[in-house]
Design a protein around this motif. Structure first.
Motif, PDB file in Angstrom:
ATOM      1  N   PRO A  59       0.816  -1.226   0.000  1.00 65.21           N
ATOM      2  CA  PRO A  59       0.000   0.000   0.000  1.00 65.21           C
ATOM      3  C   PRO A  59       0.847   1.273   0.000  1.00 65.21           C
ATOM      4  CG  PRO A  59      -0.009  -1.009   2.182  1.00 65.21           C
ATOM      5  CD  PRO A  59       0.742  -1.946   1.280  1.00 65.21           C
ATOM      6  N   LEU A  60       2.140   1.164   0.255  1.00 69.59           N
ATOM      7  CA  LEU A  60       2.966   2.364   0.365  1.00 69.59           C
ATOM      8  C   LEU A  60       3.325   2.939  -1.013  1.00 69.59           C
ATOM      9  CD1 LEU A  60       5.368   1.533   3.331  1.00 69.59           C
ATOM     10  CD2 LEU A  60       3.155   2.685   3.343  1.00 69.59           C
ATOM     11  N   ALA A  61       3.814   4.176  -0.976  1.00 70.33           N
ATOM     12  CA  ALA A  61       4.088   4.944  -2.205  1.00 70.33           C
ATOM     13  C   ALA A  61       4.944   4.170  -3.200  1.00 70.33           C
ATOM     14  CB  ALA A  61       4.805   6.243  -1.836  1.00 70.33           C
ATOM     15  N   SER A  62       4.578   4.273  -4.474  1.00 73.08           N
ATOM     16  CA  SER A  62       5.374   3.721  -5.571  1.00 73.08           C
ATOM     17  C   SER A  62       5.804   2.282  -5.299  1.00 73.08           C
ATOM     18  CB  SER A  62       6.632   4.570  -5.812  1.00 73.08           C
ATOM     19  OG  SER A  62       6.287   5.913  -5.949  1.00 73.08           O
ATOM     20  N   ALA A  63       4.811   1.417  -5.088  1.00 72.02           N
ATOM     21  CA  ALA A  63       5.117   0.027  -4.743  1.00 72.02           C
ATOM     22  C   ALA A  63       6.076  -0.587  -5.754  1.00 72.02           C
ATOM     23  CB  ALA A  63       3.828  -0.790  -4.677  1.00 72.02           C
ATOM     24  N   THR A 393       8.645  -5.233 -11.457  1.00 67.85           N
ATOM     25  CA  THR A 393       9.203  -4.777 -10.182  1.00 67.85           C
ATOM     26  C   THR A 393       8.842  -3.332  -9.835  1.00 67.85           C
ATOM     27  OG1 THR A 393      11.210  -4.528 -11.506  1.00 67.85           O
ATOM     28  CG2 THR A 393      11.144  -6.386  -9.986  1.00 67.85           C
ATOM     29  N   GLY A 394       7.991  -2.688 -10.647  1.00 67.35           N
ATOM     30  CA  GLY A 394       7.535  -1.328 -10.308  1.00 67.35           C
ATOM     31  C   GLY A 394       8.273  -0.265 -11.090  1.00 67.35           C
ATOM     32  N   GLY A 395       8.352   0.933 -10.522  1.00 70.57           N
ATOM     33  CA  GLY A 395       9.167   1.985 -11.108  1.00 70.57           C
ATOM     34  C   GLY A 395       8.447   2.959 -12.031  1.00 70.57           C
ATOM     35  N   GLN A 396       7.108   2.796 -12.204  1.00 70.10           N
ATOM     36  CA  GLN A 396       6.402   3.668 -13.153  1.00 70.10           C
ATOM     37  C   GLN A 396       6.446   5.140 -12.746  1.00 70.10           C
ATOM     38  OE1 GLN A 396       5.133   0.879 -11.691  1.00 70.10           O
ATOM     39  NE2 GLN A 396       3.556  -0.065 -12.945  1.00 70.10           N
ATOM     40  N   ALA A 397       6.706   5.401 -11.459  1.00 67.50           N
ATOM     41  CA  ALA A 397       6.699   6.798 -11.002  1.00 67.50           C
ATOM     42  C   ALA A 397       7.778   7.628 -11.688  1.00 67.50           C
ATOM     43  CB  ALA A 397       6.873   6.860  -9.483  1.00 67.50           C
TER      44      ALA A 397
END
Ligand SMILES: *Cc1c(COP(=O)(O)O)cnc(C)c1O
Length: 407
Positions: A59-63, A393-397
């Motif tokens: 739930p935390l920022a930029s999972a 693994t994320g990183g879209q931010a």
């Protein structure tokens, strides 16, 4: 909240303390039907591609993948006497007694890792200080608007999270040595906890993805896979290295446990073919051998903690498969191949990848599943279908910092 899936870790792995940062349920795994069908031709085996959504794990920022690693580091951060609060490279900083008051970490300007550390710090009621290097890779240098590159994306989120940000250039001493910063914090009465870039050089950094291996194995049975019944190939980014290293050690332990339980119950179905874990590199700065050595070291470090008996023998270079053909021009640069991969996944599956890591992983994965490699693999193993897992693994931010590059 209780998880509906139970992950059984063997001893001593099960006893290693973990502080939940992820959702109690595992990050989802779902099929990628369009990418799968474009990879299957009448001449090739059926390719079934799935994605594991580590970008939706917390739930935390930029999972993203760093939260999973941090789960095993938090107990040390919160302990009365943190054991790993400075990396071995900062031996001269004398810690003040007591639990950490501020998390300190480093990364590239658009680092996802630093945001996850900053969000974790706030969640734990601690401060965060992030050291950002403008000259890591080519993102800043090649941006048509470097001023924006240094403000948008993850930099903006770090600010929103209230992290203290210090930016450096390659020639600044702080860019390679955080010692003075840690000393300064200690002098001002704070108790810093240093987390190295990507948390990979942290002694506990590989444990999160070792646990993920057990999670993926439970999910494999829910995915109703054809063919071998498990993921034959797992594609994941390799940056600082402990994500792929953790997976290598975790699957090694899992396969050991399964092997010994099937031999003691007299079942003949074992040995099962093991999963091929492929790390896709994203930077041409260091040679592949440099990363292989690190990944092997991190995998053995995690392997030892989770209970592999003779790690030197159990985990060898033969377990480390890194592919450096998709690194592109530079770390953090969207070249043509990476841009195509970003657009393809967005247009075909409606999924947004990140510009630094996962777009290169998808490019590498698609190249390999469409090559003759899969046919050969299927033939050697008597399979009509090959199961592939892509780990998001994320990183879209970071995308908004590349506003000038994605057309
Ligand atoms: C950090 C990161 C990686 C690389 O993981 P390592 O453990 O450093 O190899 C991959 N993808 C994203 C989005 C990341 O932020």
């Amino acid at each position: 909240m209780k998880s509906r899936i139970s992950i059984q870790l063997p001893s001593p792995f099960a006893q290693i303390p973990r502080h939940p940062i992820l959702y109690p349920d595992p990050s989802p795994i779902h099929p990628l039907p369009t990418l799968s069908s474009t990879s299957t031709t009448p001449k090739t085996p059926r390719i079934s591609i799935f994605a594991k959504r580590e970008d939706q794990g917390s739930p935390l920022a930029s999972a993203g993948n760093k939260y999973r690693k941090l789960e095993y580091i938090v107990p040390d951060i919160l302990s009365q006497r943190p054991k790993y609060h400075y990396h071995e490279s900062h031996p001269t900083t004398q810690p003040l007694p007591g639990p950490a008051t501020i998390l300190v970490t480093e990364g590239a300007l658009q680092s996802n890792h630093t945001v996850q550390v900053a969000a974790l710090a706030r969640k734990l009621g601690l401060k965060a200080l992030v050291l950002l290097n403008r000259d890591t890779g080519g993102g800043y240098k090649t941006s048509s608007a470097p001023g924006f590159f240094a403000k948008l994306g993850n930099v903006q989120i770090n600010k929103l999270l209230g992290a203290e940000i210090r930016m450096y250039n390659a020639e600044d001493p702080e860019a390679t040595d955080a010692q003075p910063v840690l000393d300064e914090l200690v002098k001002s009465g704070q108790r810093p906890y240093w987390i190295p870039g990507g948390a990979s050089l942290h002694s506990l950094g590989g444990l999160g993805y070792a646990r993920a291996a057990f999670e993926i194995a439970v999910q494999e049975s829910e995915c109703q896979l054809g063919g071998s019944g498990h993921f034959d190939f797992i594609f994941v980014a390799c940056g600082s290295g402990s994500t792929v290293a953790g997976l290598i050690s975790g699957f090694k332990l899992l396969e050991r446990v399964q092997m010994s339980s099937s031999s003691s119950s007299g079942e003949s179905s074992w040995p099962q073919r093991s999963r091929n874990i492929i790390g896709i590199l994203n930077s041409p700065t260091k040679p592949r051998e440099y990363h292989e050595e690190r990944v092997l070291r991190f995998a053995r470090c995690a392997g030892e903690l989770i209970g592999l008996l003779d790690v030197e023998k159990e985990i060898t270079v033969d377990d480390v498969h890194l592919d450096d053909r998709f690194v592109g021009e530079e770390y953090g640069v969207i070249d043509e191949e990476t841009r195509r991969s970003l657009s393809m996944t967005a247009e075909m599956e409606g999924i947004v990848l990140d510009p630094v890591y996962t777009a290169k992983v998808a490019a590498g994965m698609m190249y390999r599943v469409q090559s003759e490699e899969m046919g050969r693999y299927a033939q050697t193993n008597g399979l009509k279908e090959v199961n592939v897992l892509f780990i998001h693994t994320g990183g879209q931010a970071a995308l908004s910092a590349y506003f000038d590059r994605v057309m």
